[in-house]
Write a protein that holds these residues in place. Sequence first.
Motif, short mmCIF file in Angstrom:
data_model
loop_
_atom_site.label_atom_id
_atom_site.label_comp_id
_atom_site.label_asym_id
_atom_site.label_seq_id
_atom_site.Cartn_x
_atom_site.Cartn_y
_atom_site.Cartn_z
N ALA A 1 -7.68 -1.73 -15.04
CA ALA A 1 -7.02 -0.48 -14.64
C ALA A 1 -7.41 -0.10 -13.21
O ALA A 1 -6.57 0.39 -12.44
CB ALA A 1 -7.39 0.65 -15.60
N LYS A 2 -8.66 -0.34 -12.83
CA LYS A 2 -9.11 -0.02 -11.47
C LYS A 2 -8.49 -0.98 -10.45
O LYS A 2 -8.18 -0.59 -9.34
CB LYS A 2 -10.63 -0.07 -11.40
N VAL A 3 -8.31 -2.24 -10.85
CA VAL A 3 -7.64 -3.21 -9.96
C VAL A 3 -6.19 -2.76 -9.74
O VAL A 3 -5.68 -2.82 -8.62
CB VAL A 3 -7.69 -4.64 -10.54
N LYS A 4 -5.56 -2.28 -10.80
CA LYS A 4 -4.18 -1.79 -10.66
C LYS A 4 -4.12 -0.59 -9.72
O LYS A 4 -3.18 -0.47 -8.92
CB LYS A 4 -3.58 -1.45 -12.03
N GLN A 5 -5.09 0.30 -9.81
CA GLN A 5 -5.13 1.45 -8.90
C GLN A 5 -5.28 0.98 -7.45
O GLN A 5 -4.62 1.50 -6.55
CB GLN A 5 -6.28 2.39 -9.27
N LEU A 6 -6.13 -0.01 -7.27
CA LEU A 6 -6.32 -0.59 -5.94
C LEU A 6 -5.02 -1.21 -5.43
O LEU A 6 -4.63 -1.00 -4.27
CB LEU A 6 -7.43 -1.64 -6.03
N CYS A 7 -4.33 -1.94 -6.29
CA CYS A 7 -3.06 -2.56 -5.90
C CYS A 7 -2.00 -1.51 -5.58
O CYS A 7 -1.20 -1.69 -4.67
CB CYS A 7 -2.55 -3.50 -7.01
N LYS A 8 -2.02 -0.41 -6.32
CA LYS A 8 -1.06 0.68 -6.03
C LYS A 8 -1.29 1.20 -4.62
O LYS A 8 -0.35 1.40 -3.85
CB LYS A 8 -1.18 1.81 -7.04
N ARG A 9 -2.56 1.39 -4.28
CA ARG A 9 -2.90 1.88 -2.94
C ARG A 9 -2.54 0.87 -1.86
O ARG A 9 -2.00 1.22 -0.82
CB ARG A 9 -4.40 2.20 -2.89
N LEU A 10 -2.80 -0.41 -2.12
CA LEU A 10 -2.57 -1.45 -1.11
C LEU A 10 -1.11 -1.84 -0.97
O LEU A 10 -0.62 -2.09 0.13
CB LEU A 10 -3.39 -2.70 -1.45
N PHE A 11 -0.41 -1.94 -2.12
CA PHE A 11 0.94 -2.52 -2.11
C PHE A 11 2.03 -1.53 -2.54
O PHE A 11 3.19 -1.90 -2.62
CB PHE A 11 0.98 -3.76 -3.01
N ALA B 1 5.38 -9.00 -5.55
CA ALA B 1 6.49 -8.09 -5.80
C ALA B 1 7.43 -8.08 -4.60
O ALA B 1 6.99 -8.16 -3.45
CB ALA B 1 5.97 -6.68 -6.07
N ALA B 2 8.70 -7.97 -4.87
CA ALA B 2 9.71 -8.05 -3.81
C ALA B 2 9.48 -7.02 -2.70
O ALA B 2 9.64 -7.34 -1.52
CB ALA B 2 11.10 -7.86 -4.40
N GLY B 3 9.08 -5.82 -3.04
CA GLY B 3 8.93 -4.77 -2.05
C GLY B 3 7.70 -4.89 -1.17
O GLY B 3 7.61 -4.20 -0.15
N SER B 4 6.75 -5.75 -1.53
CA SER B 4 5.51 -5.82 -0.74
C SER B 4 5.00 -7.25 -0.55
O SER B 4 3.86 -7.44 -0.12
CB SER B 4 4.42 -4.98 -1.41
N ILE B 5 5.84 -8.23 -0.82
CA ILE B 5 5.37 -9.62 -0.71
C ILE B 5 5.00 -9.99 0.72
O ILE B 5 4.17 -10.86 0.95
CB ILE B 5 6.41 -10.60 -1.30
N GLU B 6 5.58 -9.28 1.70
CA GLU B 6 5.28 -9.58 3.10
C GLU B 6 3.92 -9.05 3.53
O GLU B 6 3.42 -9.44 4.59
CB GLU B 6 6.39 -9.05 4.02
#
Length: 190
Positions: A80-90, A60-65
Amino acid sequence: GETSPEMAAVEAAAVEAVVATHPRFGVLFGAHGGSVSASGPAGTGSLAQELITVTLRSMAAGSIEKEPVKKKVPASFQVAKVKQLCKRLFDLDIDLQVLYYESGDKQSGVVPNYLDDDDSSLGFFGVQDGAVIYMNERDVAGEERTKEAWAQEQRAREEEQERRVKSFKALQVAERGAELDGLAAAASSS
């Protein structure tokens, strides 16, 4: 036998992953001991055997770095849990996330496999140990453009169909008029 330090670390990570998704695990394990095992579609009986290492990478453009993050998760881990993890990380809203991993190789071709069912597990999608799961951002504006283009195309098809129906009806009326004129001419000549 004694447990190796590596195996102890794997088991500790497995317990951490389970406790994160199942807060009552400790209570149940205390009550039932070793009879508690992994369950579900990918359950092999031992959580340590079911763990896979995945790398989460933002496209994603906002967090690719941001640096990719490696995580050990059970194969029964829901998308769904992976998406929650990605929300927290990225820091990208779950509703805007598109997750996929690639399978195949450079010679035969790499194919993206979209993780498009939040209720299904990574194991259901065939995510293997060592896989890289890519998170990208939905192109909401592009989806709207596509939806609008489809709607315009549908309206054009409907208008064309209406035009053809009107032409067909006008032709029927003209043919019926000619038929009646023919009958009238035949009746007057007899």
